[in-house]
Write a protein that holds these residues in place. Structure first.
Motif, PDB file in Angstrom:
ATOM      1  N   GLU A  73       0.848  -1.185   0.000  1.00  0.00           N
ATOM      2  CA  GLU A  73       0.000   0.000   0.000  1.00  0.00           C
ATOM      3  C   GLU A  73       0.885   1.238   0.000  1.00  0.00           C
ATOM      4  N   LEU A  74       0.343   2.342  -0.474  1.00  0.00           N
ATOM      5  CA  LEU A  74       1.089   3.592  -0.597  1.00  0.00           C
ATOM      6  C   LEU A  74       0.309   4.739   0.006  1.00  0.00           C
ATOM      7  N   LYS A  75       1.049   5.632   0.641  1.00  0.00           N
ATOM      8  CA  LYS A  75       0.490   6.896   1.110  1.00  0.00           C
ATOM      9  C   LYS A  75       1.526   7.973   0.803  1.00  0.00           C
ATOM     10  N   VAL A  76       1.081   9.125   0.356  1.00  0.00           N
ATOM     11  CA  VAL A  76       1.960  10.253   0.044  1.00  0.00           C
ATOM     12  C   VAL A  76       1.667  11.367   1.046  1.00  0.00           C
ATOM     13  N   CYS A  77       2.733  11.919   1.626  1.00  0.00           N
ATOM     14  CA  CYS A  77       2.575  12.967   2.633  1.00  0.00           C
ATOM     15  C   CYS A  77       3.539  14.117   2.343  1.00  0.00           C
ATOM     16  N   ALA A  78       3.189  15.287   2.795  1.00  0.00           N
ATOM     17  CA  ALA A  78       4.082  16.454   2.774  1.00  0.00           C
ATOM     18  C   ALA A  78       4.123  16.981   4.199  1.00  0.00           C
ATOM     19  N   GLU A  79       5.315  17.014   4.778  1.00  0.00           N
ATOM     20  CA  GLU A  79       5.452  17.505   6.136  1.00  0.00           C
ATOM     21  C   GLU A  79       6.880  17.952   6.390  1.00  0.00           C
ATOM     22  N   GLY A  80       7.106  18.512   7.564  1.00  0.00           N
ATOM     23  CA  GLY A  80       8.417  19.046   7.906  1.00  0.00           C
ATOM     24  C   GLY A  80       9.523  18.011   7.821  1.00  0.00           C
ATOM     25  N   LYS A  81      10.754  18.522   7.655  1.00  0.00           N
ATOM     26  CA  LYS A  81      11.916  17.638   7.559  1.00  0.00           C
ATOM     27  C   LYS A  81      12.047  16.803   8.816  1.00  0.00           C
ATOM     28  N   ARG A  82      12.135  15.524   8.643  1.00  0.00           N
ATOM     29  CA  ARG A  82      12.362  14.585   9.732  1.00  0.00           C
ATOM     30  C   ARG A  82      12.872  13.298   9.117  1.00  0.00           C
ATOM     31  N   ALA A  83      13.522  12.473   9.926  1.00  0.00           N
ATOM     32  CA  ALA A  83      14.110  11.233   9.419  1.00  0.00           C
ATOM     33  C   ALA A  83      13.037  10.251   8.954  1.00  0.00           C
ATOM     34  N   LYS A  84      11.916  10.199   9.681  1.00  0.00           N
ATOM     35  CA  LYS A  84      10.838   9.272   9.348  1.00  0.00           C
ATOM     36  C   LYS A  84       9.524  10.042   9.261  1.00  0.00           C
ATOM     37  N   PRO A  85       8.549   9.499   8.541  1.00  0.00           N
ATOM     38  CA  PRO A  85       7.234  10.135   8.513  1.00  0.00           C
ATOM     39  C   PRO A  85       6.615  10.146   9.908  1.00  0.00           C
ATOM     40  N   SER A  86       5.815  11.154  10.190  1.00  0.00           N
ATOM     41  CA  SER A  86       5.166  11.275  11.492  1.00  0.00           C
ATOM     42  C   SER A  86       4.052  10.242  11.636  1.00  0.00           C
ATOM     43  N   ASP A  87       3.563  10.092  12.862  1.00  0.00           N
ATOM     44  CA  ASP A  87       2.419   9.216  13.105  1.00  0.00           C
ATOM     45  C   ASP A  87       1.184   9.705  12.365  1.00  0.00           C
ATOM     46  N   VAL A  88       1.055  11.013  12.199  1.00  0.00           N
ATOM     47  CA  VAL A  88      -0.078  11.563  11.448  1.00  0.00           C
ATOM     48  C   VAL A  88      -0.021  11.071  10.006  1.00  0.00           C
ATOM     49  N   CYS A  89       1.154  11.107   9.416  1.00  0.00           N
ATOM     50  CA  CYS A  89       1.318  10.614   8.043  1.00  0.00           C
ATOM     51  C   CYS A  89       0.997   9.121   7.982  1.00  0.00           C
ATOM     52  N   LEU A  90       1.501   8.355   8.941  1.00  0.00           N
ATOM     53  CA  LEU A  90       1.323   6.902   8.904  1.00  0.00           C
ATOM     54  C   LEU A  90      -0.101   6.451   9.199  1.00  0.00           C
ATOM     55  N   TYR A  91      -0.794   7.144  10.117  1.00  0.00           N
ATOM     56  CA  TYR A  91      -2.053   6.593  10.613  1.00  0.00           C
ATOM     57  C   TYR A  91      -3.301   7.404  10.280  1.00  0.00           C
ATOM     58  N   ALA A  92      -3.175   8.637   9.819  1.00  0.00           N
ATOM     59  CA  ALA A  92      -4.361   9.409   9.420  1.00  0.00           C
ATOM     60  C   ALA A  92      -4.614   9.194   7.926  1.00  0.00           C
ATOM     61  N   GLY A  93      -5.846   9.253   7.525  1.00  0.00           N
ATOM     62  CA  GLY A  93      -6.161   9.114   6.110  1.00  0.00           C
ATOM     63  C   GLY A  93      -6.152   7.663   5.653  1.00  0.00           C
ATOM     64  N   THR A  94      -6.182   7.482   4.355  1.00  0.00           N
ATOM     65  CA  THR A  94      -6.295   6.135   3.799  1.00  0.00           C
ATOM     66  C   THR A  94      -5.071   5.775   2.957  1.00  0.00           C
ATOM     67  N   TRP A  95      -4.838   4.487   2.854  1.00  0.00           N
ATOM     68  CA  TRP A  95      -3.760   3.939   2.039  1.00  0.00           C
ATOM     69  C   TRP A  95      -4.323   3.513   0.692  1.00  0.00           C
ATOM     70  N   LYS A  96      -3.520   3.635  -0.354  1.00  0.00           N
ATOM     71  CA  LYS A  96      -3.904   3.172  -1.692  1.00  0.00           C
ATOM     72  C   LYS A  96      -3.240   1.817  -1.915  1.00  0.00           C
TER      73      LYS A  96
END
Length: 109
Positions: free
Chosen positions: A80-103
């Motif tokens: 599955e894939l999810k695309v996010c835009a957020e501040g610079k960080r080593a890993k995606p945030s929990d919001v990116c990982l768990y909010a919204g839907t996966w394709k």
């Protein structure tokens, strides 16, 4: 933009592909140097009789320049894939990982 190739599908009780290769490019279209583009993949794989998952992410923080990526995983049940835009960080945030839907990109049947 990218491609996914699955090889060696079996149709056991927990069907999986022997290997799945994913290649592509991630683009950052945010005009801010503080925001990055992330492509996050959730890969569900077979481990005995279980189907755990792991995350793989690719980050691009260079405005309008592409970052190429390629990786291969084994015994894959689903990608599955999810695309996010957020501040610079080593890993995606929990919001990116768990909010919204996966394709769903791939599902072994």
């Amino acid at each position: 933009m990218g491609s996914l190739t699955a090889k060696g599908e079996d149709h056991a009780d927990l069907p999986t592909a022997d290997t799945v290769k994913i290649t592509g490019k991630v683009y950052d279209y945010a005009a801010s140097s503080k925001v990055c583009g992330y492509a996050v993949f959730r890969i569900t794989y077979r481990d005995g009789n279980q189907l755990p998952h792991k995350h793989r992410s690719v980050r691009d923080c260079s405005y309008r320049s592409a970052k190429s990526f390629s990786f291969t995983d084994r015994d894959v049940y689903q990608v599955e894939l999810k695309v996010c835009a957020e501040g610079k960080r080593a890993k995606p945030s929990d919001v990116c990982l768990y909010a919204g839907t996966w394709k769903t990109l791939y599902l072994s049947k």
